[in-house]
Design a protein around this motif. Structure first.
Motif, PDB file in Angstrom:
ATOM      1  N   LEU A 197      43.828 -78.994 -50.579  1.00 25.41           N
ATOM      2  CA  LEU A 197      43.991 -77.894 -49.624  1.00 25.41           C
ATOM      3  C   LEU A 197      45.461 -77.717 -49.254  1.00 25.41           C
ATOM      4  O   LEU A 197      45.931 -76.587 -49.071  1.00 25.41           O
ATOM      5  N   ALA A 198      46.197 -78.825 -49.138  1.00 23.77           N
ATOM      6  CA  ALA A 198      47.620 -78.717 -48.834  1.00 23.77           C
ATOM      7  C   ALA A 198      48.354 -78.013 -49.965  1.00 23.77           C
ATOM      8  O   ALA A 198      49.242 -77.177 -49.724  1.00 23.77           O
ATOM      9  N   ALA A 199      47.996 -78.318 -51.211  1.00 27.41           N
ATOM     10  CA  ALA A 199      48.603 -77.634 -52.357  1.00 27.41           C
ATOM     11  C   ALA A 199      48.280 -76.147 -52.340  1.00 27.41           C
ATOM     12  O   ALA A 199      49.144 -75.301 -52.622  1.00 27.41           O
ATOM     13  N   LEU A 200      47.043 -75.796 -52.003  1.00 29.02           N
ATOM     14  CA  LEU A 200      46.662 -74.388 -51.900  1.00 29.02           C
ATOM     15  C   LEU A 200      47.471 -73.684 -50.820  1.00 29.02           C
ATOM     16  O   LEU A 200      47.950 -72.555 -51.008  1.00 29.02           O
ATOM     17  N   ALA A 201      47.630 -74.345 -49.680  1.00 29.09           N
ATOM     18  CA  ALA A 201      48.393 -73.737 -48.581  1.00 29.09           C
ATOM     19  C   ALA A 201      49.852 -73.522 -48.974  1.00 29.09           C
ATOM     20  O   ALA A 201      50.451 -72.488 -48.648  1.00 29.09           O
ATOM     21  N   ILE A 202      50.433 -74.477 -49.696  1.00 29.02           N
ATOM     22  CA  ILE A 202      51.828 -74.334 -50.136  1.00 29.02           C
ATOM     23  C   ILE A 202      51.962 -73.160 -51.097  1.00 29.02           C
ATOM     24  O   ILE A 202      52.908 -72.373 -51.016  1.00 29.02           O
ATOM     25  N   GLU A 232      51.637 -82.845 -40.766  1.00 25.80           N
ATOM     26  CA  GLU A 232      51.855 -81.952 -39.635  1.00 25.80           C
ATOM     27  C   GLU A 232      50.701 -80.975 -39.444  1.00 25.80           C
ATOM     28  O   GLU A 232      50.586 -80.351 -38.393  1.00 25.80           O
ATOM     29  N   GLY A 233      49.842 -80.880 -40.447  1.00 23.07           N
ATOM     30  CA  GLY A 233      48.638 -80.063 -40.310  1.00 23.07           C
ATOM     31  C   GLY A 233      47.444 -80.845 -39.819  1.00 23.07           C
ATOM     32  O   GLY A 233      46.391 -80.280 -39.539  1.00 23.07           O
ATOM     33  N   SER A 234      47.573 -82.175 -39.718  1.00 21.31           N
ATOM     34  CA  SER A 234      46.503 -83.066 -39.236  1.00 21.31           C
ATOM     35  C   SER A 234      45.234 -82.950 -40.081  1.00 21.31           C
ATOM     36  O   SER A 234      44.117 -82.954 -39.560  1.00 21.31           O
ATOM     37  N   LEU A 235      45.416 -82.857 -41.398  1.00 19.19           N
ATOM     38  CA  LEU A 235      44.255 -82.782 -42.299  1.00 19.19           C
ATOM     39  C   LEU A 235      44.632 -83.437 -43.622  1.00 19.19           C
ATOM     40  O   LEU A 235      45.522 -82.954 -44.324  1.00 19.19           O
ATOM     41  N   GLY A 259      55.724 -71.610 -50.668  1.00 14.36           N
ATOM     42  CA  GLY A 259      56.623 -72.721 -50.446  1.00 14.36           C
ATOM     43  C   GLY A 259      57.141 -72.856 -49.034  1.00 14.36           C
ATOM     44  O   GLY A 259      57.898 -73.786 -48.745  1.00 14.36           O
ATOM     45  N   ASP A 260      56.757 -71.957 -48.142  1.00  9.17           N
ATOM     46  CA  ASP A 260      57.149 -72.071 -46.729  1.00  9.17           C
ATOM     47  C   ASP A 260      56.246 -73.125 -46.084  1.00  9.17           C
ATOM     48  O   ASP A 260      55.077 -72.861 -45.787  1.00  9.17           O
ATOM     49  N   LEU A 261      56.777 -74.322 -45.875  1.00  9.26           N
ATOM     50  CA  LEU A 261      55.939 -75.431 -45.441  1.00  9.26           C
ATOM     51  C   LEU A 261      55.386 -75.230 -44.038  1.00  9.26           C
ATOM     52  O   LEU A 261      54.273 -75.666 -43.732  1.00  9.26           O
ATOM     53  N   ILE A 262      56.153 -74.593 -43.155  1.00 14.07           N
ATOM     54  CA  ILE A 262      55.635 -74.363 -41.803  1.00 14.07           C
ATOM     55  C   ILE A 262      54.470 -73.381 -41.849  1.00 14.07           C
ATOM     56  O   ILE A 262      53.451 -73.564 -41.164  1.00 14.07           O
ATOM     57  N   GLU A 263      54.573 -72.346 -42.679  1.00 19.72           N
ATOM     58  CA  GLU A 263      53.450 -71.415 -42.847  1.00 19.72           C
ATOM     59  C   GLU A 263      52.254 -72.145 -43.450  1.00 19.72           C
ATOM     60  O   GLU A 263      51.105 -71.913 -43.049  1.00 19.72           O
ATOM     61  N   ALA A 264      52.510 -73.048 -44.399  1.00 18.76           N
ATOM     62  CA  ALA A 264      51.422 -73.824 -44.993  1.00 18.76           C
ATOM     63  C   ALA A 264      50.758 -74.727 -43.958  1.00 18.76           C
ATOM     64  O   ALA A 264      49.530 -74.872 -43.934  1.00 18.76           O
ATOM     65  N   ILE A 265      51.553 -75.342 -43.098  1.00 19.30           N
ATOM     66  CA  ILE A 265      51.007 -76.177 -42.021  1.00 19.30           C
ATOM     67  C   ILE A 265      50.135 -75.336 -41.094  1.00 19.30           C
ATOM     68  O   ILE A 265      49.058 -75.756 -40.663  1.00 19.30           O
ATOM     69  N   PHE A 266      50.597 -74.121 -40.791  1.00 19.09           N
ATOM     70  CA  PHE A 266      49.827 -73.197 -39.955  1.00 19.09           C
ATOM     71  C   PHE A 266      48.472 -72.904 -40.608  1.00 19.09           C
ATOM     72  O   PHE A 266      47.415 -72.951 -39.951  1.00 19.09           O
ATOM     73  N   VAL A 305      54.280 -75.155 -35.332  1.00 16.52           N
ATOM     74  CA  VAL A 305      53.351 -74.026 -35.363  1.00 16.52           C
ATOM     75  C   VAL A 305      53.455 -73.216 -34.072  1.00 16.52           C
ATOM     76  O   VAL A 305      53.540 -71.982 -34.093  1.00 16.52           O
ATOM     77  N   GLN A 306      53.466 -73.915 -32.938  1.00 11.81           N
ATOM     78  CA  GLN A 306      53.634 -73.201 -31.674  1.00 11.81           C
ATOM     79  C   GLN A 306      55.003 -72.539 -31.597  1.00 11.81           C
ATOM     80  O   GLN A 306      55.129 -71.393 -31.151  1.00 11.81           O
ATOM     81  N   ALA A 307      56.032 -73.263 -32.040  1.00 15.74           N
ATOM     82  CA  ALA A 307      57.382 -72.706 -31.996  1.00 15.74           C
ATOM     83  C   ALA A 307      57.493 -71.470 -32.877  1.00 15.74           C
ATOM     84  O   ALA A 307      58.089 -70.456 -32.493  1.00 15.74           O
ATOM     85  N   THR A 308      56.902 -71.537 -34.074  1.00 15.19           N
ATOM     86  CA  THR A 308      56.951 -70.402 -34.989  1.00 15.19           C
ATOM     87  C   THR A 308      56.229 -69.198 -34.405  1.00 15.19           C
ATOM     88  O   THR A 308      56.726 -68.062 -34.467  1.00 15.19           O
ATOM     89  N   GLY A 309      55.057 -69.451 -33.818  1.00 16.89           N
ATOM     90  CA  GLY A 309      54.306 -68.342 -33.239  1.00 16.89           C
ATOM     91  C   GLY A 309      55.070 -67.645 -32.133  1.00 16.89           C
ATOM     92  O   GLY A 309      55.118 -66.404 -32.079  1.00 16.89           O
ATOM     93  N   PHE A 310      55.688 -68.425 -31.258  1.00 15.63           N
ATOM     94  CA  PHE A 310      56.409 -67.820 -30.140  1.00 15.63           C
ATOM     95  C   PHE A 310      57.690 -67.147 -30.606  1.00 15.63           C
ATOM     96  O   PHE A 310      58.069 -66.085 -30.105  1.00 15.63           O
TER      97      PHE A 310
END
Length: 366
Positions: free
Chosen positions: A59-64, A51-54, A69-76, A322-327
């Motif tokens: 890097l995904a482990a670092l983001a998590i 969902e992060g397109s990468l 552990g908030d996966l949507i924040e990690a995707i962002f 990501v867009q949904a979370t931001g809005f």
């Protein structure tokens, strides 16, 4: 004004420090390493990459870890980082037919060339808590031969295709737009829809797919094939005149077959749904295939049932977490001026209503 700005900065710095403290947790417990997240939380890592397109497990482990552990924040975080990376070119289309499969199943044919490969899955577990895991012991090793099967495995769809029982695969030679560089525009061709579904929130996509199974879209699907494994990634080098392998990625591919009664120009046959996602992400790939088929109702000459999953203008924009979370989360930020304006409006309306009621009562008394 300057004092207010300084005070705000200091409060934000303190909030960051508190967040870091909460992220670390009890310091008597060893800190979670990126290698542990990458190797032992692989399904979470796969979702963040998809969902992060990468595609980068580290890097995904670092983001998590950073997102607690908030996966949507990690995707962002991953999407934001992705925008900073240089782009060197485009890879050649991957050949999933040559995939080294860790898992490959079909719900439509029991016996198929290459065989069913059950692979690592929760499908056959009892869904009971395994308290042995709390003892932190090492599990027994899997039997030998559990690595990816390098033998080529033909796609199950080929069996139906040879008999003319399934539609020809939709094909468009025009270069598809890149959703990671250009905003989504509607109406969207299938290539763009598939990109959006790959990046869409897994829970949202699952909900849309489930709705089609329950009758909101008349989408009765069979999983023709689900395969998970490693494929090489190649880049065409103009100076060399041939492609060079630059790495490998793990993919989950799902192809579904759906009933189709035919139309004025097409005989009765099966139709296709398709899903392709980074990593072992089979729930997402299956959901994606079901929604892909539901969105194809118009090109197949079917009637619009009004189901949400058939409405591209509903599905595609609202699936981006990501867009949904931001809005959604922006409404917790200061809206003092807006609210004060509405507060004054409500006070004035209430005062006018109260005055009108007083006049009415006075007239009634007279």
């Amino acid at each position: 004004m300057y004092v207010a700005v300084k005070g705000g900065e200091r409060a934000i710095e303190n909030a960051h420090a508190w967040l870091a403290e909460e992220r670390r947790g009890d310091r008597a417990v060893p800190e979670l390493s990126l290698a542990q997240i990458r190797e032992q939380m692989t399904l979470a890592v796969n979702r963040v990459m998809a969902e992060g397109s990468l595609y980068d497990p580290d890097l995904a482990a670092l983001a998590i870890k950073q997102a607690r552990g908030d996966l949507i924040e990690a995707i962002f975080l991953i999407r934001a980082y992705r925008t900073t990376l240089p782009r060197f070119g485009a890879t050649a289309p991957v050949d999933t037919g040559g995939m080294a499969c860790d898992r490959r199943i079909s719900a439509t044919f029991k016996d198929l060339p290459g065989g069913q490969v059950l692979g690592p899955t929760f499908d056959y577990t009892h869904r009971l808590l395994d308290f042995a895991l709390a003892a932190e012991g090492e599990p027994p090793l899997a039997p030998a031969g559990g690595d990816g099967d390098m033998a080529p495995k033909p796609h199950v769809m080929g069996f139906l295709d040879r008999e003319g029982l399934i539609e020809d695969a939709p094909h468009d030679d025009s270069p598809p737009p890149d959703l990671t560089r250009e905003p989504l525009e509607l109406p969207a061709a299938r290539a763009l829809r598939l990109q959006a579904l790959t990046r869409a929130d897994e829970g949202f996509t699952l909900g849309m797919a489930y709705s089609t199974q329950r009758g909101y879209g008349r989408n009765h699907a069979f999983v023709a094939e689900l395969r998970i494994g490693t494929v090489p990634v190649e880049v065409e080098i103009p100076e060399l005149g041939f492609a060079v392998e630059i790495g490998e990625v793990v993919l989950t591919e799902c192809e579904t077959v759906n009933q189709f009664t035919g139309s004025k120009t097409e005989p009765p046959q099966f139709t296709r749904g398709y899903g392709l996602v980074f990593g072992q992400t089979e729930r997402k790939a299956i959901s994606m295939a079901l929604v892909d088929r539901a969105l194809r109702w118009e090109e197949l000459g079917e009637d619009d049932s009004g189901a949400p999953a058939q409405d591209a203008e509903f599905v595609l924009p609202h699936g981006d977490n990501v867009q949904a979370t931001g809005f959604l989360e922006h409404i917790k930020l200061p809206h003092y001026v807006d609210f004060q304006a509405e507060l004054e409006l409500v006070r004035r309306l209430r005062a006018e209503a109260s005055a009108a009621q007083s006049d009415t009562r006075q007239e009634a008394a007279e």
